[in-house]
Enzyme design. Structure first.
Site, PDB file in Angstrom:
ATOM      1  NE  ARG A  36      45.391  32.628  43.297  1.00 48.18           N
ATOM      2  CZ  ARG A  36      45.888  33.707  42.689  1.00 48.18           C
ATOM      3  NH1 ARG A  36      46.863  33.562  41.830  1.00 48.18           N
ATOM      4  NH2 ARG A  36      45.402  34.893  42.927  1.00 48.18           N
ATOM      5  CE  LYS A 199      47.381  51.693  38.481  1.00 45.66           C
ATOM      6  NZ  LYS A 199      47.180  51.075  37.170  1.00 45.66           N
ATOM      7  N   GLY A 355      45.245  39.412  46.414  1.00 48.13           N
ATOM      8  CA  GLY A 355      46.538  38.739  46.503  1.00 48.13           C
ATOM      9  C   GLY A 355      47.470  39.341  47.533  1.00 48.13           C
ATOM     10  N   GLY A 378      40.900  40.667  41.969  1.00 48.07           N
ATOM     11  CA  GLY A 378      40.006  41.456  41.113  1.00 48.07           C
ATOM     12  C   GLY A 378      38.570  40.966  41.170  1.00 48.07           C
TER      13      GLY A 378
END
Ligand code: AMP
Length: 397
Positions: A36, A199, A355, A378
């Site tokens: 990053r 998830k 990620g 996200g």
């Protein structure tokens, strides 16, 4: 899109929202993955080359109540100096007299790094006064933090109103949006979206939106078992979100109605415990015995997914196919990564987002063999869900 290329930064102080939310070693606080930081270097270098200075602000981790040593951005200073080869000053508070003085005294070709924005609750609340205080530090606001563009935080969105005519995107942002648009607009077909991870609830909206654009949707990872159970399969102790069974069935039906090929893993590597040393078997994914859990897609699924990937012209990958962090359950994710590299070589456009998929592609050494690895998790997902991201809207409006 208005970027730093439309500005000259000579004698200007650029206040840049970066995403320096890098993983740190728990004991030594050494940076374990600096991607990053390196992603932002072209933005920083352009501003310094213009004869400007950079004031960098970021969050790091999730501090609960004020300052915490393990979330201090001071741990990044020396590495940032190494990467940029210029002097980096550090303000131990992102607002207040120390930050103001350091910013005021900053000379061209110097960098000031501010302490973690999230040491103030006001940051995530999107507090106007806090944003105003931050805004006094620089002349031009640059947003280069795609990873937080989906949040209306003080430094990512609210602050932009204090820079009318003097706000723009950095190169990370511009690249991210351009690459996401290559997938979502004027898409070369067939378009295959691969989604995995733990998830299912996190991914339902994106799958729903992808049904409007994708030709194939490949599902893997822990989330596949909620689909399997919804269809009446036995999934043993595999991950399952029982409150999402109906939604999974609805998605399967929607895919049928729209003619989208939604694929679930036909087989799985199952284990008797969540452990690299567990006993393993390969079974059909809808026939997992009690006491066992699916932790990776199986060889037949890997082969089917790889074949589909190799026949595609645009491929989006978000989320691992299994618990790739453990060598016993990495094969499915590795097979997908490998197929993506080959598809890219054959001319497909491949975008890796989120990620964990980025970590997986790095682990297997294919990061330079795909078209683009996004820095956003996200944010990228919300972009694909069709939402307007506050960090983008704040610059455009
Ligand atoms: P997510 O944050 O939802 O994208 O999930 C990423 C995580 O899912 C990774 O850390 C994987 O280890 C984990 N994961 C992938 N497949 C499985 C699985 N079958 N069972 C449990 N965890 C999984």
């Amino acid at each position: 899109m208005i970027t730093i290329d439309q500005f000259s930064f000579t004698n200007k102080k650029a206040l840049i929202r970066v995403d320096f939310n890098v993983p740190l070693d728990k004991q030594t606080f050494a940076i374990t993955d600096d991607s990053r930081m390196t992603a932002t270097l072209p933005t920083i270098k352009k501003i310094l080359a213009d004869g400007g200075s950079c004031i960098l602000m970021s969050h790091l981790g999730r501090p609960k109540e004020g300052p915490e040593e393990k979330y201090s951005l001071k741990h990044l200073v020396s590495h940032l100096e190494e990467l940029t080869k210029v002097k980096v000053y550090f303000a131990s508070d992102c607002i207040g007299s120390e930050a103001s003085e350091l910013a005021a005294n900053l000379k061209p070709n110097e960098i000031l790094l501010l302490e973690n924005l999230r040491f103030y609750k006001e940051e995530e609340k999107g507090d106007l006064e806090f944003a105003k205080k931050l805004s006094t530090l620089g002349d031009i606001y640059v947003n280069d933090a795609f990873g937080t563009a989906h949040r209306a935080h003080a430094s990512t969105a609210i602050i932009a109103q204090f820079f009318p005519g003097n706000k723009c995107f950095g190169y990370v942002m511009a690249n991210e949006v351009a690459n996401a648009d290559k997938v979502m607009k004027n898409t070369a077909r067939p378009f295959t979206a691969i989604t995995g991870g733990a998830k299912v609830s996190d991914k339902l909206l994106i799958i729903e939106n992808l049904l409007n654009v994708a030709d194939n949707i490949l599902i893997g990872g822990g989330m596949a078992y909620t689909f399997m159970k919804a269809m009446g399969g036995n999934i043993g102790n595999s991950l399952c979100e029982n409150d999402r069974l109906d939604l999974c069935l609805q998605l399967i039906q929607k895919a049928k109605n729209k003619g989208v090929n939604l694929m679930l893993p036909i087989d799985s590597i199952i284990a008797d415990k969540f452990d690299n040393e567990a006993q393993l078997q390969t079974t059909e994914s809808n026939n997992i015995p009690d006491g066992w859990m699916g932790l990776d897609i199986g060889p037949k699924a890997s082969e089917a997914y790889s074949k589909c990937i190799l026949e595609s012209k645009t491929i989006l990958w978000n989320g691992p196919m299994g618990v790739f962090e453990m060598s016993s359950f990495e094969k499915g994710t590795k097979a997908v990564a490998e197929a993506l590299a080959i598809a890219t070589e054959k001319g497909a456009f491949t975008l890796i987002g989120g990620g964990d998929s980025a970590a997986a592609i790095n682990k297997f050494g294919y990061e330079h063999k795909v078209s683009y690895v996004s820095t956003g998790g996200g944010a990228l997902l919300e972009y694909f869900e069709g939402k307007t991201l506050p960090g983008i809207a704040a610059i455009l409006n």
